[in-house]
Design an enzyme around this catalytic site. Structure first.
Site, PDB file in Angstrom:
ATOM      1  N   HIS A  91       0.858  -1.172   0.000  1.00  0.00           N
ATOM      2  CA  HIS A  91       0.000   0.000   0.000  1.00  0.00           C
ATOM      3  C   HIS A  91       0.901   1.230   0.000  1.00  0.00           C
ATOM      4  CE1 HIS A  91      -3.683  -2.198   0.478  1.00  0.00           C
ATOM      5  NE2 HIS A  91      -3.272  -2.790   1.594  1.00  0.00           N
ATOM      6  N   CYS A 134      -0.382   2.250  -4.807  1.00  0.00           N
ATOM      7  CA  CYS A 134      -1.149   3.462  -5.089  1.00  0.00           C
ATOM      8  C   CYS A 134      -0.272   4.691  -4.865  1.00  0.00           C
ATOM      9  CB  CYS A 134      -2.372   3.539  -4.180  1.00  0.00           C
ATOM     10  SG  CYS A 134      -3.660   2.324  -4.570  1.00  0.00           S
TER      11      CYS A 134
END
Length: 247
Positions: A91, A134
């Site tokens: 992440h 991301c």
């Protein structure tokens, strides 16, 4: 091809005859589909002749420690290294990765560890960073355009100075553009990693041409998220001085 043409081609391409090394640092916790990506990467590395190491579920500090060990091991090798791939999957937000301890590490800190200044084994050698994370929370619905042919030219310097800039010979490939989400399927893995490994394994050409094909395939596809169509494309940042052929 004449001997003169062959010599010119050899001079314009990185020598890939020595060891090829790859390091995959992947946080699979709370990232369903990640193991599918790891499997695809391992199959790609085997097909391309890379010796691969995988480390999973790292703290923020763990990313740094594993890359530091990878660097030190290369610098201590007796045999030369031709090239390295480093895949970072976690992440993240713009410029950072999130460890499983919820702490963060700057991507720039990881990138800097393998510069020509900081890694002697890779001085003047291609260093490819692939980042599946991301870079924000923006979502791209896409834009309607008229079909058109576009093209570009990748220019390489013909001069070879006695010293190299600190930051040459590096390729950063991000799953998405700045500020946007990188999509990952809970079973099929991430769109970016699956497309990249398929192209790199099954197509020939220098790496920037292959990445152009990855971009085309991703741009042509349409993802569905909660019933809404989304578009996504990778971003490539290159300071390569020569052509990099994986096959």
């Amino acid at each position: 091809m004449s001997s003169e043409d062959q010599q010119s081609t050899d001079q314009d391409a990185y020598d890939m005859s020595d060891a090829r090394l790859a390091l995959t640092l992947c946080n699979t916790k709370n990232r369903a589909g990640s193991e599918t990506d790891v499997k695809a990467l391992e199959q790609m590395y085997e097909a391309l002749g890379f010796k691969s190491t995988v480390r999973r579920n790292l703290s923020a500090k763990g990313f740094w420690e594993e890359l530091d060990k990878f660097r030190k091991d290369m610098d201590q090798m007796k045999d030369p290294v031709s090239c390295c791939f480093v895949v970072l999957m976690a992440h993240g937000e713009e410029g950072i990765l999130l460890g499983i301890d919820d702490n963060t590490i700057q991507l720039s800190e990881l990138f800097s560890m393998l510069t020509n200044e900081n890694c002697q084994a890779l001085r003047g050698k291609p260093k490819v960073f692939i980042v599946q994370a991301c870079r924000g929370d923006q979502k791209d619905a896409g834009e309607v355009v008229q079909p058109a042919e576009t093209g570009g030219t990748f220019v390489l310097s013909e001069e070879h100075p006695p010293k190299l800039p600190t930051y040459t010979d590096t390729l950063h490939v991000f799953a998405t553009v700045e500020g946007h989400i990188a999509y990952r399927h809970v079973e099929d893995g991430s769109f970016f990693i699956q497309t990249l490994t398929d192209v790199f394994t099954n197509m020939e050409g220098h790496i920037l041409d292959l990445l152009t094909e990855v971009t085309r395939l991703m741009a042509d596809a349409e993802l569905m998220e909660e019933g809404k169509p989304r578009k996504v494309n990778p971003e490539v940042q290159s300071t390569l001085r020569k052509l990099l052929y994986l096959q």
